[in-house]
Design a protein around this motif. Structure first.
Motif, PDB file in Angstrom:
ATOM      1  N   TYR C 664       0.849  -1.193   0.000  1.00 27.87           N
ATOM      2  CA  TYR C 664       0.000   0.000   0.000  1.00 27.87           C
ATOM      3  C   TYR C 664       0.879   1.235   0.000  1.00 27.87           C
ATOM      4  CZ  TYR C 664      -4.015  -2.960   1.083  1.00 27.87           C
ATOM      5  OH  TYR C 664      -4.998  -3.902   1.021  1.00 27.87           O
ATOM      6  N   CYS C 665       0.391   2.291  -0.642  1.00 24.82           N
ATOM      7  CA  CYS C 665       1.229   3.485  -0.711  1.00 24.82           C
ATOM      8  C   CYS C 665       1.263   4.196   0.637  1.00 24.82           C
ATOM      9  CB  CYS C 665       0.752   4.415  -1.832  1.00 24.82           C
ATOM     10  SG  CYS C 665      -0.814   5.245  -1.496  1.00 24.82           S
ATOM     11  N   ASN C 666       0.276   3.943   1.467  1.00 26.51           N
ATOM     12  CA  ASN C 666       0.296   4.542   2.803  1.00 26.51           C
ATOM     13  C   ASN C 666       0.751   3.497   3.819  1.00 26.51           C
ATOM     14  OD1 ASN C 666      -2.202   3.334   2.054  1.00 26.51           O
ATOM     15  ND2 ASN C 666      -3.193   4.199   3.853  1.00 26.51           N
ATOM     16  N   GLY C 667       1.096   3.957   4.995  1.00 26.38           N
ATOM     17  CA  GLY C 667       1.687   3.068   5.983  1.00 26.38           C
ATOM     18  C   GLY C 667       0.689   2.094   6.590  1.00 26.38           C
ATOM     19  N   GLY C 856      -7.027  13.220  -4.926  1.00 23.53           N
ATOM     20  CA  GLY C 856      -6.888  14.003  -3.698  1.00 23.53           C
ATOM     21  C   GLY C 856      -6.159  13.231  -2.618  1.00 23.53           C
ATOM     22  N   MET C 857      -5.442  12.185  -3.012  1.00 24.47           N
ATOM     23  CA  MET C 857      -4.753  11.359  -2.029  1.00 24.47           C
ATOM     24  C   MET C 857      -3.253  11.378  -2.252  1.00 24.47           C
ATOM     25  SD  MET C 857      -7.190   8.052  -1.646  1.00 24.47           S
ATOM     26  CE  MET C 857      -8.670   7.984  -2.620  1.00 24.47           C
ATOM     27  N   GLY C 858      -2.793  12.416  -2.931  1.00 29.09           N
ATOM     28  CA  GLY C 858      -1.375  12.499  -3.235  1.00 29.09           C
ATOM     29  C   GLY C 858      -0.503  12.421  -2.003  1.00 29.09           C
ATOM     30  N   ARG C 859      -0.992  13.034  -0.942  1.00 30.19           N
ATOM     31  CA  ARG C 859      -0.167  13.069   0.270  1.00 30.19           C
ATOM     32  C   ARG C 859      -0.133  11.730   1.016  1.00 30.19           C
ATOM     33  NH1 ARG C 859      -2.436  18.148   2.743  1.00 30.19           N
ATOM     34  NH2 ARG C 859      -2.843  18.934   0.666  1.00 30.19           N
ATOM     35  N   SER C 873       4.865   7.322  -9.261  1.00 29.51           N
ATOM     36  CA  SER C 873       3.788   8.298  -9.063  1.00 29.51           C
ATOM     37  C   SER C 873       4.349   9.714  -9.003  1.00 29.51           C
ATOM     38  CB  SER C 873       3.010   7.990  -7.781  1.00 29.51           C
ATOM     39  OG  SER C 873       3.742   8.397  -6.640  1.00 29.51           O
ATOM     40  N   ARG C 874       5.650   9.819  -8.892  1.00 32.54           N
ATOM     41  CA  ARG C 874       6.262  11.144  -8.803  1.00 32.54           C
ATOM     42  C   ARG C 874       6.838  11.610 -10.132  1.00 32.54           C
ATOM     43  NH1 ARG C 874       7.400   9.054  -3.343  1.00 32.54           N
ATOM     44  NH2 ARG C 874       9.332   8.023  -3.933  1.00 32.54           N
ATOM     45  N   ARG C 875       6.585  10.856 -11.195  1.00 25.95           N
ATOM     46  CA  ARG C 875       7.090  11.267 -12.502  1.00 25.95           C
ATOM     47  C   ARG C 875       6.525  12.631 -12.899  1.00 25.95           C
ATOM     48  NH1 ARG C 875       5.492   6.606 -16.417  1.00 25.95           N
ATOM     49  NH2 ARG C 875       4.003   6.260 -14.746  1.00 25.95           N
ATOM     50  N   GLU C 876       7.277  13.306 -13.730  1.00 27.58           N
ATOM     51  CA  GLU C 876       6.918  14.661 -14.174  1.00 27.58           C
ATOM     52  C   GLU C 876       5.472  14.727 -14.684  1.00 27.58           C
ATOM     53  OE1 GLU C 876       8.985  15.773 -17.823  1.00 27.58           O
ATOM     54  OE2 GLU C 876       6.995  16.575 -18.311  1.00 27.58           O
ATOM     55  N   GLY C 877       5.123  13.811 -15.543  1.00 25.28           N
ATOM     56  CA  GLY C 877       3.792  13.867 -16.157  1.00 25.28           C
ATOM     57  C   GLY C 877       2.685  13.735 -15.133  1.00 25.28           C
ATOM     58  N   LEU C 878       2.910  12.912 -14.116  1.00 27.51           N
ATOM     59  CA  LEU C 878       1.888  12.738 -13.087  1.00 27.51           C
ATOM     60  C   LEU C 878       1.872  13.925 -12.131  1.00 27.51           C
ATOM     61  CD1 LEU C 878       2.263   9.791 -14.228  1.00 27.51           C
ATOM     62  CD2 LEU C 878       1.479   9.024 -11.977  1.00 27.51           C
ATOM     63  N   ALA C 879       3.074  14.443 -11.886  1.00 27.19           N
ATOM     64  CA  ALA C 879       3.155  15.591 -10.990  1.00 27.19           C
ATOM     65  C   ALA C 879       2.492  16.816 -11.609  1.00 27.19           C
ATOM     66  CB  ALA C 879       4.624  15.877 -10.658  1.00 27.19           C
TER      67      ALA C 879
END
Lengths: 416, 184, 978, 96
Positions: C664-667, C856-859, C873-879
């Motif tokens: 999971y991307c979150n802890g 809205g869950m980027g963080r 998920s941090r690639r330029e295009g996604l950012a």
């Protein structure tokens, strides 16, 4: 030689003695300005537009076997421009517009038949996605209609509306979609290119690139070295094999897609119909065969043939959707090698080698793209700039995060 | 004891049972099921005294039975203990293992032949892509069946169990019915 | 004419049948073709393009001409070859591809116009004016094209499929096949012998040679008897092996009931997938014809077929016949027919040194150059020594040599090899691994050679499997090798057919050559050669030879021709295997399905599941009325919904927390025991993939949920991570989706309702069991259960799980016990409305194209740990992507909000370039009193309050929407925590 | 096709779900320097050989093992198969 009804009548009355070869069989010259590798639909179209539209000369198409040997002659002949994403839809609509004037332009009847493409939906979520897509099509200047069950029933009363596992709730219809006689496209472009001086060289396999100081100089072939200022590669399923010779790894896997045709039947199916809850799509050819297909087999393959589970899966889908075809017999199956890209969308771009250009990643959708692909690739080759509608088809979009993923399945080539 | 009344996977009060020629097919809701997986480095236990079988095999004894479901993983069957918390009991008997209750995860249909193994073989040929000749008594495997995922256990020459996810029990019953009828 | 003597028909019984409405009679053992011949019917079909009158060419499955519509009503079966239609009492057949009657077909005018219809003509015309193609030309072509008709009704018969495994599959039950089967079966190997015919024997049934000192049929009967007694051999008659696939897998169709008027409870056909360690291809050979002018007259057929009709079926197409041959085999037909009392008008043998082998006129060095008799042959023109003469005959048998029936051997695209001696292609050595050709299929066509090679092929196959084969004693048999002279067509002016059905003539091949369509594939595609229902079985090699003559290259240099599956046509019904209509795919039923049904619920397909969509009550006239009630009842009192369909995976092991932390991307590692956390899974490319909850039941035990749609793929992915990415972790996974019935209880009264069923001793007060708590407990007097305090609706809510068999009773109990609390069952519609009201993403938002930022869950994507998809998920295009999930509400509450509409800045021109997003989900909110929606809007998070335009040009709608928070209900989440 | 399962013998490929190149086992470290480039390569680029290919198959309708199958993409001949877990452990230098 110009083809026309009058010509056909004249030849018929004079024993067909006047028909000329559709194209020459030239020997390769020592060098060309443009060498296109791949005498399939995209390669031939590229050469055609380079000569016709972009006014270029000294062009050769190198084909390892016979013209039209690749996927142009091994597909289900569907044309449509029913895409969702802005990276795709304008390109495919451009292709559709090119289709619409193609036969008159290249003086060859490819039997372009806009009898409609109907994609069925079976759930509200599918309907919502189709509505979004249909609206995108309209916004891009294409045509689209969203039908409900009654609308579908009026068009195709023979579908299973009574006891389906996944009831038909409606469909997205593109009336301008349809089918084209696939070989006719290859031959029309080939003849058109040949008439404009393009050398179409068959039985000429490229065995290597000559690259000096990061720049292409020419290609080694089974018929000797051929110099070239620019080389365009349009070899679909063989992309991996060919580009490996230029030291490239690509976001592409080669997969096998099977397609099928039944014995000839009197007309039953008006246009193209796709099943939204199973792996099946179908049309009926002018000769009467039901031409149909489904999913790719799903494993990497260069074998041009598939396996039985997919045959069963596709037939099962067909029977679920239109049980009235049950007593028709499958006549023939074939397999094509699909250059499945990592986002399901193509690549038309330069490479790290100056003068070497790539046209690839068409997945199972290359046929409908043939005119625009050729046009855009010719544009890139001639002007060194992407065609407006093909700007998104860059190689670096994967690393940079600008993928064009219509299906939303990610970097899984066998799911696109 | 709970005052809630269970129903069978086919939605009835009583388990289904039907005869098709020489074959009797019945639903067995009474067996408890629990999966057992070895934890890293754990040695293979002998739960309730049963030696766990190897790949592709099923074994019974000491009031329970087990079949191999994957590397370091088994399913344990316990007859007539479906209502109990068998998984908890098994946990106590299998130290160092991960146990998961599966009793209602799977529905078991037992197929018994009254005339030897031929009807069982004929049935299997129409259902699953397994080499029937190589699937003798004591064999167990998971495979696909009409787009369902099933476990097959050859309990004996004339006895075959087919387990399907509980949610697809009705569908499997339909398939078994149609297939058995077609053999007639 | 009357029947000849002999034959393998049962004259003691008569079968009545009809053809084109006329009633005839035949016998058991007949095919439709033989029975028609016996009734003097020679005209059986029309060709595809020119509608030429046609009769039989062949006696087997390679027949290109005699195609009929068999049966009637929903059982109508088009394009059935009369030669393989086994006669049964009451059979009805009709000729096809004609307008008018078979003998007077209006479309025969095409034949008169044939000069205009030369190869490739349609590519050269019909282009002007453009609109005429679809409006005029194509409809006309389509009407004329095609062969037989479909009934347009669903196939009423049953079909099934099955799976067989064997050591050796023998394909073909002729001399070679029987010898192979006998050899293998005696060795104890598991053997399957499959033959497309309804009678074993193959070509032996059509010949008169003795095997040893007995007729071949006696020998066959003896072998059959022995084979039937061996338990390790399975004989499959009426079974066509139609395809050779990878690794020894063969597709076969058994025609279980095609020889019966109706299947009577059995499947009509069975599709068998046969997995064979080895196979022997003993499919025989197909005779070649020799094109000459008007060689398609009804009555002109292959000499071997003529012999088969005489010997096996006791019929002759005419009283007086002639033979045209380039080899000895043609003479056999003359001898056999003469022996049956048929007059032989002559044997025209192209070989100048040919001699008569019986009492008949011989035309050595002769050629047949023309034929007359439009609806039935009357005479042939014979050219010999520069002179020509017309000879009366009612039928002509042609023998141009035999082509090994190597179809299956080329299914893996191995190229057949040219054999100069045999003047034919033989199977390549690089055919399907494990497939050994024998007998005539391998160019070993004499009976003795076929027997021998069949036995040897079996022995070789078994030796490869380390099985010892006993070579059977084979009978003495004829061993004549018939070497044909190279004669591929008779030059002349008229049209000489190469491909009968598709009307491809020698002239068409010449034209293809002239137009540079010379590669074999161009030739085929330009002329349609080999594309007919017989797939070129009777045409391809001849066409290659004609082309080779034109190019001056040898035949193998000119090209080869391979075949693709299927060997003969296979009905789509049987390929579908019988899983049609509602059993196309299994339905998964929830534990409360039967209860919901009893409540009158309307169901909806949700992936593989059937779920209750809503529960209409008497008096409710529209689904919206029902759904509004369910939503309001939940928000006001308490609603109850079966949510079992969410995937559940049990995750155990010492490293379970770390494992989930990476998935999971979150802890997830920090989650406390007894608590639940929402989790978002990304694909490795950084796009949001699936969401669910993780409940930590113990330090080393989690239960995680997946969405209904992705349960399978997510589980697969988890196993991938466990086995392939982090194999050193101590983690065990297993799905428990079906084991537990899980029921959501939501609404302000949810706790009060649950308190009534939770057993004493368990405290579920807000303090003891807060939002996002979970516990194992017992309910209803000791039933083990799990309770999760999670909410999809935005209300105070729980999900309670019990063993699935109790789901039904629990649902009943909740509804009954909670009656005074307003307990109301709700379905997926209300569930959907409430999650939109709460702004929860679901399938329409998690469509595989949206990033965590968009949702809205980027963080949530932790940068402190490595997890799947985090990096990408941090690639330029996604950012750089600015679209964000927002709520949308119509400015005019009466206006609709429609999912699939595109969003634009108010007043802006609308095009793809100005597109600002789309509405992903929409529904009527009884809470708001208007339609509302969720959508992705460029810079949406900065545009709350702005009025934008939703464009839905498909329906001609333009609606002004206000951008609002996606949380229409209880934005600060107070209800969840109360 | 038939997949030679190392524990269960020959099984029909229809029981399996295909993933692709076995290099997917070699996932880069997301916390390492230059992880983005490494992941772009890992996620998107393939050798895609016409010939011998090592690839991942999941025994979905079977024992839920991931296998690394070595197969010729031109002939479809299968040269071997092993448990992916063993391959992965070997790659990590652990005990197989």
């Amino acid at each position: 030689m110009h083809f026309s009804g009058f010509r056909v009548i004249k030849e018929a009355l004079t024993g067909h003695k006047g028909w000329k070869p559709l194209w020459r069989n030239p020997d390769p010259q020592p060098s060309y300005d443009y060498v296109i590798i791949g005498g399939g639909g995209h390669g031939l179209a590229t050469a055609y537009y380079l000569a016709r539209t972009f006014g270029q000369a000294r062009i050769a198409v190198l084909e390892k076997g016979w013209l039209g040997q690749g996927n142009i002659g091994r597909n289900t002949t569907i044309i449509r421009s029913n895409y969702l994403l802005p990276g795709n839809e304008p390109f495919y609509e451009f292709s559709m517009k090119l289709w619409e004037g193609l036969e008159q332009e290249f003086n060859f009847n490819a039997m372009i038949s806009q009898r409609g493409v109907l994609n069925l939906y079976h759930s509200d979520a599918q309907r919502d996605a189709f509505r979004r897509r249909g609206n995108a099509m309209l916004l891009a200047g294409a045509d689209a209609e969203l039908l409900d069950t009654a609308g579908v029933r009026a068009m195709a009363p023979f579908l299973n509306f009574d006891n389906a596992r996944f009831p038909i709730k409606g469909g997205l219809l593109q009336r301008r979609g349809g089918t084209v006689r696939h070989d006719g496209v290859a031959w029309g472009y080939a003849r058109g290119a040949d008439r404009r001086g393009v050398d179409l060289i068959q039985n000429c396999e490229v065995t290597g690139f000559r690259i000096e100081d990061g720049r292409i100089r020419g290609v080694e072939t089974s018929r000797g070295y051929i110099g070239a200022k620019k080389v365009g590669v349009a070899v679909a399923g063989s992309t991996g094999r060919v580009m490996q010779m230029a030291g490239m790894r690509l976001p592409i896997e080669s997969h096998v897609l099977q397609a099928f045709v039944t014995e000839g039947l009197k007309p039953v199916i008006p246009g193209v119909i796709t099943f939204g809850a199973g792996h099946f799509y179908v049309s009926q050819s002018d000769k009467g065969g039901l031409v149909f297909g489904g999913d790719i087999d799903g494993y990497n393959s260069y074998a041009q043939r598939g396996n039985l589970p997919v045959v069963e899966d596709v037939a099962e889908g067909g029977m679920a959707l239109m049980p009235m075809i049950g007593r028709a017999r499958l006549l023939r199956s074939w397999g094509g090698i699909m250059d499945m890209s990592m986002d399901g969308s193509p690549i038309i771009d330069r490479t790290h080698v100056e003068g070497l250009y790539l046209n690839a990643g068409w997945c199972y959708g290359g046929f409908k793209a043939t005119p625009a692909s050729g046009y855009a690739f010719a544009h890139l080759l001639a002007r060194d700039a992407p065609h407006d509608t093909a700007r998104g088809y860059r190689l670096d979009r994967f690393a940079r995060g600008h993928v064009i993923d219509e299906k939303g399945v990610g970097a899984a080539p066998n799911l696109h | 004891m709970t005052d809630l009344t269970p129903i069978t996977a086919l939605g009835a009060d009583k388990p289904a049972k039907q005869q098709f020629g020489p074959l009797r097919i019945s639903e067995n809701p009474a067996a408890a099921l629990a999966s057992l997986a070895l934890r890293r480095g754990a040695s293979r236990p002998m739960p309730m005294g049963l030696e766990l079988p190897g790949p592709g095999k099923w074994a019974a004894g000491h009031g329970v039975a087990a079949f191999w479901t994957g590397p370091d993983q088994w399913m344990i069957e316990a007859e007539n203990r479906a209502i109990e918390d068998f998984a908890a009991d098994l946990t106590a008997h299998a130290a160092g293992c991960s146990i998961t209750e599966q009793t209602d995860g799977w529905t078991v249909f037992e197929i018994v032949s009254e005339s030897g193994d031929a009807p069982i073989r004929a049935m299997m040929e129409k259902l699953v892509n397994l080499d029937v000749a190589a699937f003798g008594p004591g064999s167990a495997t998971r495979t696909g069946l009409h787009h369902m995922s099933v476990f097959l256990i050859r309990r004996s020459g004339d006895r075959l169990a087919i387990m399907t996810m509980r949610s697809t029990a009705s569908e499997l019953w339909h398939v078994l019915e149609e297939t058995a009828k077609g053999l007639g | 004419m009357t029947r000849l003597s002999g034959g393998l028909i049962d004259r003691s019984r008569s079968l009545s049948f009809t053809f084109d409405g006329r009633t005839f009679s035949g016998h058991p053992g007949d095919t439709l073709a033989s029975a028609l011949l016996a009734n003097n019917v020679r005209l059986m079909g029309r060709s595809f393009k020119y509608h030429r009158p046609r009769g039989l060419i062949a006696a087997g499955s390679e027949e290109p001409n005699a195609l009929v519509e068999l049966r009637s009503g929903a059982r109508l079966e088009p394009n059935t070859r009369a030669t393989v239609a086994e006669l049964y009492d009451g059979l009805s057949a009709r000729s096809q591809n004609r307008i008018g009657s078979l003998s007077f077909d209006l479309l025969a005018m095409n034949d008169l116009l044939s000069p205009f219809f030369a190869a490739g003509f349609y590519y050269k015309t019909f282009m002007w004016p453009r609109a005429f193609w679809e409006k005029l030309y194509e409809p006309a072509i389509r009407r004329a094209a095609g062969l037989g008709s479909l009934s347009m009704q669903a196939d009423p018969d049953a079909y099934d499929k099955g799976f067989l495994h064997c050591d050796l599959l023998v394909i073909g039950g002729g001399a070679a096949g029987l010898a192979a089967a006998l050899t293998a079966a005696r060795s104890g190997a598991q053997v399957i012998l499959a033959d497309e015919d309804f009678r074993l024997g193959g070509r032996l049934l059509a010949e008169t040679h003795l095997l040893g000192d007995e007729p071949a049929t006696e020998w066959v009967a003896g072998v059959e008897e022995e084979l039937a007694s061996l338990p390790n051999l399975r004989i499959m008659r009426r079974t066509t092996v139609f395809g050779a696939f990878d690794h020894g897998i063969y597709g076969a169709v058994e025609r279980v009931a095609d020889h019966l008027p109706e299947p009577g409870g059995k499947p009509r056909q069975t599709l068998w997938r046969i997995t064979a360690k080895r196979a022997v291809l003993a499919a025989g050979a197909i005779e070649r014809h020799i094109p000459f002018a008007n060689n398609d007259r009804p009555g002109i057929m292959l000499a071997g077929a003529m012999r088969a009709f005489a010997n096996r079926w006791a019929v002759s197409p005419a009283e007086r016949v002639a033979i045209f041959t380039n080899n000895d085999d043609g003479h056999r037909t003359a001898i056999d027919l003469a022996a049956k009392g048929i007059e032989i008008a002559g044997v025209i043998d192209s070989r100048t040194d040919a001699k008569a082998l019986g009492d008949y006129p011989i035309f050595a060095g002769g050629l047949v150059s023309n034929a007359k008799g439009r609806l039935g042959l009357t005479k042939i023109e014979v050219r010999q020594n520069g002179r020509s003469q017309w000879i009366d005959c009612g039928a002509l048998g042609i023998s141009g040599g035999w082509n090994p029936n190597l179809h299956l051997a080329s299914h893996h695209r191995g190229r057949p090899v040219w054999d100069e001696t045999l003047q034919s292609f033989v199977p390549a050595k690089d055919g399907p691994p494990g497939l050994i050709a024998a007998g005539a299929a391998n160019g070993q066509g004499s009976t003795a050679a076929a027997l021998r090679s069949g036995a040897e092929a079996a022995a070789q196959a078994l030796a490869e499997l380390d099985l010892k084969a006993m070579m059977p004693e084979l009978p003495q048999a004829e061993d004549a090798v018939s070497k044909p002279q190279a004669l591929w067509h008779v030059p002349g002016k008229g049209r000489a057919w190469v491909d009968f059905q598709n009307d491809v003539t020698v002239k068409d091949i010449k034209l293809a050559h002239q137009e540079n369509m010379r590669p074999v594939e161009h030739l085929k595609r330009w002329t349609t050669l080999g594309m007919a229902t017989d797939q070129g079985k009777t045409a391809n090699v001849t066409a290659l030879a004609v082309m080779s003559e034109l190019t001056g290259k040898s035949i193998p240099e000119t090209g080869t021709t391979i075949f693709r599956p299927p060997y003969t046509g296979v009905s789509l019904s049987v390929l579908g295997g019988g899983n049609t209509a509602e059993h196309f795919r299994p339905r998964r039923l929830t534990p409360t399905h039967h209860w919901a049904k009893s409540q009158g619920a309307v169901f909806v397909e949700v992936g593989p599941w059937m779920r209750a969509q809503y529960f209409p009550r008497p008096g409710e006239t529209h689904w919206r009325e029902t759904v509004d009630r369910e939503v309001l009842a939940t928000r006001k009192g308490v609603g109850i919904c079966d949510v079992t369909t969410l995937g559940k995976v049990d995750v155990q092991g010492a490293d379970a927390g770390e494992f989930l932390n990476r998935l999971y991307c979150n802890g997830m590692k920090t989650l406390k025991v007894g608590m639940v956390r929402y989790g978002l899974m990304l694909r490795e490319d950084g796009i949001a993939w699936d969401d669910g909850t993780c409940a930590r039941l113990a330090e080393d035990h989690y239960v995680v949920t997946t969405t209904t749609a992705q349960a399978g793929p997510v589980y697969r992915h988890m196993e991938f991570a466990r086995q392939c990415l982090w194999p050193d972790m101590d983690v065990q996974l297993i799905s428990t989706t079906d084991a537990w019935a899980q029921i959501a209880v939501a609404g302000p009264n949810a706790r009060r309702l649950l308190e009534r069923i939770v057993d004493e001793g368990f405290n579920i007060s807000n303090e003891a069991f807060p939002f996002m708590a979970c516990a194992s407990l017992t309910i209803c007097g000791g039933l083990r259960a799990r309770l999760f305090r999670i909410s999809f609706s935005g209300e105070l809510a729980y999900e309670v799980a019990v063993p699935a068999r109790f789901g039904h009773a629990l649902m009943q109990r909740l509804v009954k016990t909670g009656k005074d609390l307003g307990a109301t069952p709700y379905g997926t519609e209300a569930l959907g409305v409430m999650r939109i009201e709460k702004g929860h993403a679901a399938g329409n938002e998690l469509n595989g194209q949206t990033s965590p930022q968009m949702l809205g869950m980027g963080r949530m994507v932790s940068t402190k740990k490595d997890s799947i998809g985090a990096v990408m998920s941090r690639r330029e295009g996604l950012a750089a992507e600015t679209r964000r999930l927002v709520g949308l509400q119509p400015v005019d509450p009466a206006q609709p909000v429609v999912a699939g509409a595109h969003l634009f800045t108010e007043g802006a021109a609308q095009s793809m370039a100005t597109d600002q997003g789309w509405i992903s989900s929409a529904g009527y909110s009884p809470h708001i009193g208007a339609h509302i929606g969720l959508g992705f809007l460029a810079h949406g998070d900065e545009r709350i309050g702005e009025v934008i335009t939703a464009a839905n040009p498909l329906d001609g709608q333009q609606v002004a929407l206000r951008v609002v928070s996606a949380h229409f209900v209880d934005p600060d989440g107070g209800r969840l925590r109360d | 096709m038939l997949i030679p399962h190392p524990l269960l013998g020959l099984r029909d490929a229809q029981e399996f779900t295909y993933l692709g190149d076995a290099r997917l086992i070699e996932r880069p470290d997301g916390m390492a320097e230059g992880a983005e480039a490494a992941f772009a390569d890992y996620v998107y680029l393939r050798d895609n050989p016409a010939g011998v290919h090592r690839e991942l198959w999941f025994h979905e309708q079977g024992d839920r093992s991931w296998l690394v199958v070595t197969r010729d993409t031109v002939t479809h001949e299968i040269l071997g198969a092993e448990l992916a877990r063993d391959v992965a452990l070997r790659g990590k230098g652990g005990a197989a």
